[in-house]
Design an enzyme around this catalytic site. Structure first.
Site, PDB file in Angstrom:
ATOM      1  N   SER A   1      34.646 -24.067  24.614  1.00 32.67           N
ATOM      2  CA  SER A   1      35.320 -24.675  25.771  1.00 32.67           C
ATOM      3  C   SER A   1      34.818 -26.221  25.981  1.00 32.67           C
ATOM      4  O   SER A   1      33.517 -26.289  26.029  1.00 32.67           O
ATOM      5  CB  SER A   1      35.217 -23.954  26.915  1.00 32.67           C
ATOM      6  OG  SER A   1      35.597 -24.465  28.084  1.00 32.67           O
TER       7      SER A   1
ATOM      8  N   TYR B   1      29.746 -19.058  33.686  1.00 28.94           N
ATOM      9  CA  TYR B   1      30.746 -18.954  32.234  1.00 28.94           C
ATOM     10  C   TYR B   1      30.311 -20.221  31.403  1.00 28.94           C
ATOM     11  O   TYR B   1      30.110 -19.998  30.065  1.00 28.94           O
ATOM     12  CB  TYR B   1      32.271 -19.016  33.004  1.00 28.94           C
ATOM     13  CG  TYR B   1      33.001 -19.567  32.003  1.00 28.94           C
ATOM     14  CD1 TYR B   1      33.682 -20.656  31.830  1.00 28.94           C
ATOM     15  CD2 TYR B   1      33.554 -18.596  30.872  1.00 28.94           C
ATOM     16  CE1 TYR B   1      34.598 -20.957  30.815  1.00 28.94           C
ATOM     17  CE2 TYR B   1      34.612 -19.019  29.993  1.00 28.94           C
ATOM     18  CZ  TYR B   1      34.961 -20.250  29.775  1.00 28.94           C
ATOM     19  OH  TYR B   1      35.983 -20.442  28.836  1.00 28.94           O
TER      20      TYR B   1
ATOM     21  N   LYS C   1      28.866 -20.140  27.316  1.00 28.74           N
ATOM     22  CA  LYS C   1      29.715 -20.822  26.147  1.00 28.74           C
ATOM     23  C   LYS C   1      28.759 -21.801  25.279  1.00 28.74           C
ATOM     24  O   LYS C   1      28.710 -21.591  24.072  1.00 28.74           O
ATOM     25  CB  LYS C   1      31.037 -21.583  26.628  1.00 28.74           C
ATOM     26  CG  LYS C   1      32.090 -20.966  27.032  1.00 28.74           C
ATOM     27  CD  LYS C   1      32.500 -19.943  25.754  1.00 28.74           C
ATOM     28  CE  LYS C   1      33.901 -19.004  26.208  1.00 28.74           C
ATOM     29  NZ  LYS C   1      34.097 -17.985  25.308  1.00 28.74           N
TER      30      LYS C   1
HETATM   31  C1  WQD Z   1      42.778 -26.945  36.328  1.00 30.49           C
HETATM   32  C2  WQD Z   1      43.138 -27.926  37.545  1.00 30.49           C
HETATM   33  C3  WQD Z   1      41.719 -26.959  39.570  1.00 30.49           C
HETATM   34  C4  WQD Z   1      44.062 -23.811  40.242  1.00 30.49           C
HETATM   35  C5  WQD Z   1      38.695 -23.529  33.189  1.00 30.49           C
HETATM   36  C6  WQD Z   1      37.783 -23.285  32.378  1.00 30.49           C
HETATM   37  C7  WQD Z   1      37.968 -23.695  30.930  1.00 30.49           C
HETATM   38  C8  WQD Z   1      39.271 -22.911  30.534  1.00 30.49           C
HETATM   39  C9  WQD Z   1      40.228 -23.107  31.481  1.00 30.49           C
HETATM   40  C10 WQD Z   1      38.785 -20.553  29.803  1.00 30.49           C
HETATM   41  C11 WQD Z   1      41.877 -28.138  38.325  1.00 30.49           C
HETATM   42  C12 WQD Z   1      43.228 -27.204  39.922  1.00 30.49           C
HETATM   43  C13 WQD Z   1      43.542 -24.827  39.596  1.00 30.49           C
HETATM   44  C14 WQD Z   1      44.734 -23.740  41.472  1.00 30.49           C
HETATM   45  C15 WQD Z   1      44.332 -25.954  41.411  1.00 30.49           C
HETATM   46  N1  WQD Z   1      38.674 -21.200  30.739  1.00 30.49           N
HETATM   47  N2  WQD Z   1      43.779 -25.760  40.393  1.00 30.49           N
HETATM   48  N3  WQD Z   1      44.933 -24.855  42.396  1.00 30.49           N
HETATM   49  O1  WQD Z   1      38.830 -25.399  35.710  1.00 30.49           O
HETATM   50  O2  WQD Z   1      40.064 -27.081  34.219  1.00 30.49           O
HETATM   51  O3  WQD Z   1      39.222 -24.972  33.185  1.00 30.49           O
HETATM   52  O4  WQD Z   1      39.725 -22.925  32.744  1.00 30.49           O
HETATM   53  O5  WQD Z   1      39.389 -20.521  28.758  1.00 30.49           O
HETATM   54  O6  WQD Z   1      36.858 -23.405  30.206  1.00 30.49           O
HETATM   55  O7  WQD Z   1      36.494 -24.287  32.665  1.00 30.49           O
HETATM   56  O8  WQD Z   1      41.146 -24.895  34.609  1.00 30.49           O
HETATM   57  O9  WQD Z   1      43.379 -23.984  35.371  1.00 30.49           O
HETATM   58  O10 WQD Z   1      41.364 -23.333  36.822  1.00 30.49           O
HETATM   59  O11 WQD Z   1      42.207 -25.931  36.806  1.00 30.49           O
HETATM   60  O12 WQD Z   1      44.450 -27.188  42.122  1.00 30.49           O
HETATM   61  O13 WQD Z   1      45.153 -22.494  42.169  1.00 30.49           O
HETATM   62  O14 WQD Z   1      44.049 -27.295  38.415  1.00 30.49           O
HETATM   63  O15 WQD Z   1      41.100 -27.711  40.670  1.00 30.49           O
HETATM   64  O16 WQD Z   1      41.766 -29.256  38.755  1.00 30.49           O
HETATM   65  P1  WQD Z   1      39.772 -25.559  34.520  1.00 30.49           P
HETATM   66  P2  WQD Z   1      41.920 -24.645  36.085  1.00 30.49           P
END
Ligand code: WQD
Length: 339
Positions: free
Chosen positions: A124, A149, A153
């Site tokens: 990741s 997490y 990785k």
């Molecule tokens: C994306 C953006 C949130 C939810 C993580 C892991 C990565 C991969 C994908 C597994 C951020 C914002 C999110 C919500 C929001 N994991 N958000 N409201 O954190 O970039 O990556 O998940 O494969 O390894 O690190 O992904 O989709 O959680 O967030 O505003 O209800 O959306 O703050 O800016 P992230 P995400």
């Protein structure tokens, strides 16, 4: 050639199994069904016309894994099986280290004993933490991830690098940015169990009325519209990259020890608000939201430089954000039809 796909009924795993079967590989899936449902296996068969071998058990059961290697000539592995909820990992760290690392080590013990090579690891972009410069390429220095997490990785990558060097094997570490979307057939996609952690499944459920409104975690970031920026890559494009990375390892007779590392993204950053607007435009639906404080551990901006994967794998992400989000809505409609 039989490829072991761990977590092969999960989100990225199931899409990769489809591409492996379509490419003529035999597939052996081990999945404990903790984050998916068995109907995904039937739908893989519907999509491809082929039924992969499936074993429902936890990879920490070493004795059961040994039986799989005794029953099948395994020529490679794509390892998806892992707990992946960033927030949850902070609350139960020991369970995350045990599940994600013991599972990996059990597979490597079998690979070591049976002289097997060609190991693809689901890593990741979180291993980069908040990178200092954009876009992020594979030479970008790694930082200790904020989440447990993310640490599993990074540790997984280190374990695999030591494995490849000590036993002269071929590995490929695939660092995903943000996988989104569902298969164009509408029959496989991301099965959010419980309240979705990730943005796009939450947007999908909000548009479907399952969630009242989307919480946008922070609009005070130093970005164009104040919301955080990520690189959202279509899951089928990501799956195809796995097949390309595997074929490269299998065909690479140049050296015994191969350590490939690829950033898999589109090379384009999109903000949270841009994703919400694109979802509404693509699907002619509304996504009510409210601005909330920042989520702890979030980076401000992360998007890939995918040039290395494009040049060495002959692969390129081809699907637009809007098209990816259109497949998400089709998937939600399929899930509604099942209930
Ligand atoms: C994306 C953006 C949130 C939810 C993580 C892991 C990565 C991969 C994908 C597994 C951020 C914002 C999110 C919500 C929001 N994991 N958000 N409201 O954190 O970039 O990556 O998940 O494969 O390894 O690190 O992904 O989709 O959680 O967030 O505003 O209800 O959306 O703050 O800016 P992230 P995400």
């Amino acid at each position: 050639m039989a490829i072991l796909v761990t977590g092969g009924l999960g989100y990225i795993g199931s899409h990769t199994v489809v591409e492996l079967l379509n490419s003529g590989f035999e597939v052996v899936i081990v999945d404990d069904l903790s984050h998916t449902e068995r109907f995904i296996l039937n739908n893989i068969e519907e999509i491809t016309g082929k039924k992969p071998v499936f074993y429902p058990f936890d990879l920490r059961r070493r004795e059961l894994l040994t039986q799989v290697f005794e029953a099948h000539k395994i020529d490679g592995c794509i390892n998806f099986a892992a707990s992946k909820a960033v927030g949850e990992s902070q609350m139960i760290p020991v369970d995350y280290y045990e599940n994600n690392l013991f599972s990996l080590i059990n597979i490597l013990q079998e690979f070591k004993a049976r002289e097997i090579s060609n190991f693809i690891f689901s890593s990741s972009c979180t291993v980069y933490g908040q990178a200092d410069t954009m876009p992020i390429d594979e030479n970008t220095p790694l930082k200790m991830p904020e989440s447990v997490y993310g640490k599993t990785k990074q540790m997984g990558e280190e374990i695999l690098i030591d494995f490849a060097k000590a036993y002269h094997r071929k590995i490929s570490l695939l660092r995903y940015f943000n996988p989104i979307g569902a298969h164009p057939s509408g029959k496989i996609g991301e099965l959010p169990i419980g309240v979705p952690d990730n943005l796009v499944p939450y947007v999908m459920q909000t548009a479907a009325g399952i969630r009242e409104k989307l919480n946008i975690w922070g609009d005070d970031y130093p970005t164009e519209d104040g919301t955080a920026v990520r690189d959202y890559i279509y899951v089928v494009d990501l799956a195809k990259a796995h097949v390309a990375a595997l074929k490269k390892l299998i065909e690479d007779q140049s050296a015994e020890t191969v350590i490939d590392i690829y950033n898999l993204g589109t090379g384009k950053g999109s903000s949270v608000l841009e994703v919400v607007k694109a979802f509404e435009k693509a699907n002619h639906v509304e996504v009510p939201y409210q601005i909330c404080p920042r989520r702890e551990g979030d980076v401000i901006i992360a998007y890939a430089n995918p040039a290395k994967a494009e040049n060495e794998l002959g692969w390129k992400s081809e699907t637009s954000l809007e098209e990816s989000l259109r497949t998400v809505w089709e998937w939600q409609k399929y899930l509604n039809s099942r209930n």
